[in-house]
Design an enzyme around this catalytic site. Structure first.
Site, PDB file in Angstrom:
ATOM      1  N   LYS A   1      -6.464  11.176 -11.984  1.00  0.00           N
ATOM      2  CA  LYS A   1      -6.308  11.816 -10.687  1.00  0.00           C
ATOM      3  C   LYS A   1      -4.826  11.732 -10.324  1.00  0.00           C
ATOM      4  O   LYS A   1      -4.313  10.684  -9.932  1.00  0.00           O
ATOM      5  CB  LYS A   1      -7.168  11.084  -9.651  1.00  0.00           C
TER       6      LYS A   1
ATOM      7  N   GLY B   1       0.162   2.766  -6.693  1.00  0.00           N
ATOM      8  CA  GLY B   1       0.343   3.408  -5.390  1.00  0.00           C
ATOM      9  C   GLY B   1       0.577   2.363  -4.326  1.00  0.00           C
ATOM     10  O   GLY B   1       1.093   1.279  -4.608  1.00  0.00           O
ATOM     11  N   SER B   2       0.172   2.684  -3.121  1.00  0.00           N
ATOM     12  CA  SER B   2       0.522   1.830  -1.982  1.00  0.00           C
ATOM     13  C   SER B   2      -0.489   0.682  -1.816  1.00  0.00           C
ATOM     14  O   SER B   2      -1.647   0.812  -2.207  1.00  0.00           O
ATOM     15  CB  SER B   2       0.556   2.677  -0.724  1.00  0.00           C
TER      16      SER B   2
ATOM     17  N   GLY C   1      -4.570   0.524  -2.418  1.00  0.00           N
ATOM     18  CA  GLY C   1      -4.985  -0.457  -3.430  1.00  0.00           C
ATOM     19  C   GLY C   1      -6.079  -1.385  -2.902  1.00  0.00           C
ATOM     20  O   GLY C   1      -7.044  -1.696  -3.607  1.00  0.00           O
TER      21      GLY C   1
ATOM     22  N   GLU D   1      -1.000  -1.640  -9.476  1.00  0.00           N
ATOM     23  CA  GLU D   1       0.471  -1.733  -9.450  1.00  0.00           C
ATOM     24  C   GLU D   1       0.882  -1.175  -8.098  1.00  0.00           C
ATOM     25  O   GLU D   1       0.807   0.034  -7.881  1.00  0.00           O
ATOM     26  CB  GLU D   1       1.091  -0.877 -10.556  1.00  0.00           C
TER      27      GLU D   1
ATOM     28  N   CYS E   1       9.145   1.756  -7.125  1.00  0.00           N
ATOM     29  CA  CYS E   1       8.448   0.554  -6.651  1.00  0.00           C
ATOM     30  C   CYS E   1       9.339  -0.684  -6.771  1.00  0.00           C
ATOM     31  O   CYS E   1       9.269  -1.582  -5.947  1.00  0.00           O
ATOM     32  CB  CYS E   1       7.148   0.360  -7.407  1.00  0.00           C
TER      33      CYS E   1
ATOM     34  N   GLU F   1       8.384  -1.952   2.888  1.00  0.00           N
ATOM     35  CA  GLU F   1       8.837  -0.998   1.879  1.00  0.00           C
ATOM     36  C   GLU F   1       9.111   0.351   2.535  1.00  0.00           C
ATOM     37  O   GLU F   1       8.243   0.924   3.202  1.00  0.00           O
ATOM     38  CB  GLU F   1       7.764  -0.840   0.807  1.00  0.00           C
TER      39      GLU F   1
HETATM   40  P1  NAD Z   1      -0.592   6.331  -2.407  1.00  0.00           P
HETATM   41  O1  NAD Z   1      -1.244   5.000  -2.452  1.00  0.00           O
HETATM   42  O2  NAD Z   1      -0.661   7.103  -1.157  1.00  0.00           O
HETATM   43  O3  NAD Z   1      -1.189   7.293  -3.527  1.00  0.00           O
HETATM   44  C1  NAD Z   1      -1.279   6.916  -4.884  1.00  0.00           C
HETATM   45  C2  NAD Z   1      -2.429   7.661  -5.501  1.00  0.00           C
HETATM   46  O4  NAD Z   1      -3.623   7.221  -4.883  1.00  0.00           O
HETATM   47  C3  NAD Z   1      -2.379   9.186  -5.311  1.00  0.00           C
HETATM   48  O5  NAD Z   1      -2.868   9.803  -6.474  1.00  0.00           O
HETATM   49  C4  NAD Z   1      -3.337   9.394  -4.165  1.00  0.00           C
HETATM   50  O6  NAD Z   1      -3.928  10.650  -4.168  1.00  0.00           O
HETATM   51  C5  NAD Z   1      -4.387   8.338  -4.451  1.00  0.00           C
HETATM   52  N1  NAD Z   1      -5.180   7.950  -3.273  1.00  0.00           N
HETATM   53  C6  NAD Z   1      -4.850   8.077  -1.967  1.00  0.00           C
HETATM   54  N2  NAD Z   1      -5.872   7.641  -1.191  1.00  0.00           N
HETATM   55  C7  NAD Z   1      -6.846   7.220  -2.035  1.00  0.00           C
HETATM   56  C8  NAD Z   1      -8.133   6.648  -1.832  1.00  0.00           C
HETATM   57  N3  NAD Z   1      -8.607   6.422  -0.623  1.00  0.00           N
HETATM   58  N4  NAD Z   1      -8.860   6.315  -2.917  1.00  0.00           N
HETATM   59  C9  NAD Z   1      -8.392   6.510  -4.162  1.00  0.00           C
HETATM   60  N5  NAD Z   1      -7.178   7.065  -4.414  1.00  0.00           N
HETATM   61  C10 NAD Z   1      -6.416   7.414  -3.358  1.00  0.00           C
HETATM   62  O7  NAD Z   1       0.869   6.041  -2.904  1.00  0.00           O
HETATM   63  P2  NAD Z   1       2.013   7.106  -3.165  1.00  0.00           P
HETATM   64  O8  NAD Z   1       2.522   7.506  -1.835  1.00  0.00           O
HETATM   65  O9  NAD Z   1       1.537   8.173  -4.087  1.00  0.00           O
HETATM   66  O10 NAD Z   1       3.091   6.229  -3.982  1.00  0.00           O
HETATM   67  C11 NAD Z   1       3.962   5.397  -3.333  1.00  0.00           C
HETATM   68  C12 NAD Z   1       3.519   3.962  -3.424  1.00  0.00           C
HETATM   69  O11 NAD Z   1       3.266   3.614  -4.781  1.00  0.00           O
HETATM   70  C13 NAD Z   1       4.568   3.008  -2.953  1.00  0.00           C
HETATM   71  O12 NAD Z   1       4.004   2.009  -2.136  1.00  0.00           O
HETATM   72  C14 NAD Z   1       5.119   2.395  -4.230  1.00  0.00           C
HETATM   73  O13 NAD Z   1       5.713   1.174  -4.123  1.00  0.00           O
HETATM   74  C15 NAD Z   1       3.928   2.398  -5.106  1.00  0.00           C
HETATM   75  N6  NAD Z   1       4.345   2.411  -6.517  1.00  0.00           N
HETATM   76  C16 NAD Z   1       4.207   1.264  -7.259  1.00  0.00           C
HETATM   77  C17 NAD Z   1       4.602   1.219  -8.600  1.00  0.00           C
HETATM   78  C18 NAD Z   1       4.440  -0.039  -9.447  1.00  0.00           C
HETATM   79  O14 NAD Z   1       4.592   0.010 -10.651  1.00  0.00           O
HETATM   80  N7  NAD Z   1       4.134  -1.182  -8.877  1.00  0.00           N
HETATM   81  C19 NAD Z   1       5.141   2.361  -9.175  1.00  0.00           C
HETATM   82  C20 NAD Z   1       5.279   3.519  -8.392  1.00  0.00           C
HETATM   83  C21 NAD Z   1       4.862   3.521  -7.061  1.00  0.00           C
END
Ligand code: NAD
Length: 483
Positions: A179, A232-233, A237, A254, A288, A385
């Site tokens: 996804k 993601g965030s 998570g 992550e 990140c 962040e």
């Molecule tokens: P996000 O959490 O909004 O989205 C990440 C993914 O999750 C997207 O594909 C989104 O569609 C999906 N998502 C959103 N809501 C969901 C739900 N309720 N259930 C399941 N999936 C859902 O994050 P973002 O804005 O895409 O990315 C930025 C964040 O990611 C930042 O906090 C950043 O630090 C983190 N990040 C971490 C790493 C790492 O390796 N630790 C790497 C890159 C980004």
């Protein structure tokens, strides 16, 4: 809606072919540099996820039942095809995510190819062991694929972080439903076509685009998905961890970071400041592990701030297509709003923006590289962040003070330390709460070296041999040999 009719329609990718979304609905994918539409992308639904998971479940027998060396050959062929099409993929990724072409060419694309090649090599080397227990038994372990994997990926490095998940999952004999982030779905869909062209059987790799709250949640809740790997965030998570409890799915998270780059006065200040500037401004700070806090020993504070400002002045913010651009826009109108809001918060907390602090122009989501001095550890801009090109520079008095602040956020993903004192850098490396510590450098990753964090940065490790554990279950076999 009219706007969508003229656009190219991008469909889901399920069971080896393009499939229209069951809802018949599409969302408009926007170019962050121009705010112009790029394509209309299928909005997947729970029903589409169900079809994709069924295809992935059925394909497990084919993919997992293949000779491991043959799986490896298919993945090597996929790496060759991705390499052959790399310029096309670079263009797609750059436009979709607003990333400067040069950066994608130098960093993302080589990492994607390196990752798939590295894990292709693992396919026939994922072994168990014979374990001595009793003389009347042959006891051994094998490592079996965990099953169907749901991979949920972010928008900041869609192709690269996607491959960090896909390649080890496939190498272990798992099948995958990806996804992508709503904002950046295009590169994963092209990679899906290339994987099938390389010989990946239908259903082994599926892509369902759409909203996180619909497609992401459906994957997380699905009773026939065995594992979710997410980047993601922290908030999302947390929800994933709760949702995965429904059928005790395995989960790797992550999440974010607020990484500290600690500069002592005895460091090579020129190198430290150069590296610290790219540590925050690379990918417009949407990393990140961005070194979003620079902690500087008080005696060198003013000099380091001056050097950071001088570096920030050399950054060329502009169109991702222009060859001299070193920083593109942030990814979306929402992200722009978040970043500008944090800049306001920084000012209202009493920090001083020594450079930057505003949007650039009115079209495209461009933000000035921004450095805040006079930042206190407790301020929100030092704790939360921002995920944008905004740096907080904070003074410290000694090693203990530096460690207190470096370790004093909810995150622990990465950290950097700069000093000419070899004893000190090792004391600091031991004391820093982080999954990765860089010494006299910042920001490097390699697929051979484990990557991940703890606390609000998540848990589990990607990369290296460690990632194979995410996608395999050990099985113990006990055979009596006394008859
Ligand atoms: P996000 O959490 O909004 O989205 C990440 C993914 O999750 C997207 O594909 C989104 O569609 C999906 N998502 C959103 N809501 C969901 C739900 N309720 N259930 C399941 N999936 C859902 O994050 P973002 O804005 O895409 O990315 C930025 C964040 O990611 C930042 O906090 C950043 O630090 C983190 N990040 C971490 C790493 C790492 O390796 N630790 C790497 C890159 C980004």
């Amino acid at each position: 809606m009219n706007r969508q009719t003229d656009l190219q329609h991008i469909e889901l990718f399920i069971d080896g072919r393009h499939v229209k979304p069951s809802s018949g609905e599409y969302s408009v994918d926007i170019d962050p540099a121009t705010e112009e539409p790029i394509a209309a992308v299928a909005l997947g639904s729970k029903a589409d996820v169900d079809v994709a998971v069924k295809a992935a479940r059925a394909a497990l027998k084919v993919w997992g039942g293949m000779r491991a060396a043959d799986r490896g050959r298919i993945l090597q062929r996929a790496a060759d095809l991705i390499e052959e099409h790399s310029e096309e993929l670079i263009q797609i990724e750059s436009r979709d995510a607003g990333k400067p072409l040069g950066g994608v060419r130098r960093q993302d694309m080589p990492a994607v190819i390196d990752t798939i090649r590295y894990y292709a090599g693992w396919c026939d080397k994922i072994t168990g062991s014979v374990v001595p227990t009793r003389p009347d038994a042959l006891t051994y372990t094998v490592r079996e694929p965990v099953g169907v994997v749901g991979a949920i990926i972010p928008w900041n490095f869609p192709m690269m972080i996607g491959m960090w998940k896909i390649a080890p999952a496939l190498a272990c004999g798992c099948t995958v439903v990806v996804k992508p982030a709503e904002l950046t779905p295009l590169s994963m869909l092209r990679i899906a076509e290339l994987l099938v062209e390389a010989g990946l059987p239908p259903g082994v790799f599926n892509v369902v685009t759409g909203k996180g709250s619909v497609v992401g949640e459906a994957l997380v809740q699905h009773p026939d998905v065995n594992k979710v790997t997410f980047t993601g965030s922290p908030n999302v998570g947390r929800g994933i961890l709760q949702g995965a409890a429904s059928n005790f799915k395995r989960v790797t998270l992550e999440l974010g970071g607020k990484s500290a780059n600690v500069i002592f006065a005895d460091a090579n200040l020129d190198r430290a400041a150069r590296s610290a500037a790219s540590g925050i401004f690379f990918n417009a700070g949407q990393v990140c592990s961005a070194g979003s806090r620079v902690l500087v020993e008080r005696s060198a504070y003013d000099e380091v701030v001056d050097r950071l400002v001088a570096r920030a002045k050399t950054i060329k913010v502009g169109s991702p297509e222009a060859p001299d651009t070193t920083m593109g826009p942030v990814v979306s109108a929402n992200q722009l709003k978040t970043v500008l809001n944090y800049i306001d918060i920084g000012r209202s907390e009493g920090a001083s923006a020594v450079i930057g602090g505003a949007r650039i122009g009115k079209k495209g989501y461009y933000v000035q590289p921004t450095i805040f001095a006079k930042v206190a550890h407790e301020m929100r801009i030092s704790q939360e962040e921002i995920f944008g090109p905004v740096l907080s520079v904070i003074p410290f008095d000694d090693e203990q003070d530096a460690l207190r602040m470096a370790n004093g956020t909810a995150y622990s993903l990465a950290a950097g330390v700069w000093s000419a004192d070899i004893g000190r850098v090792h004391r600091m490396a031991a004391g820093l709460k982080a999954g990765t510590v860089w010494i006299n450098t910042y920001g490097y990753t390699d697929v051979r070296l484990p990557w991940g964090g703890s606390g609000e940065s998540g848990f589990g490790r990607e990369h290296g041999e460690a990632a194979l554990e995410n996608f395999t279950e050990p099985k113990s076999v006990w055979m009596a040999i006394d008859q």
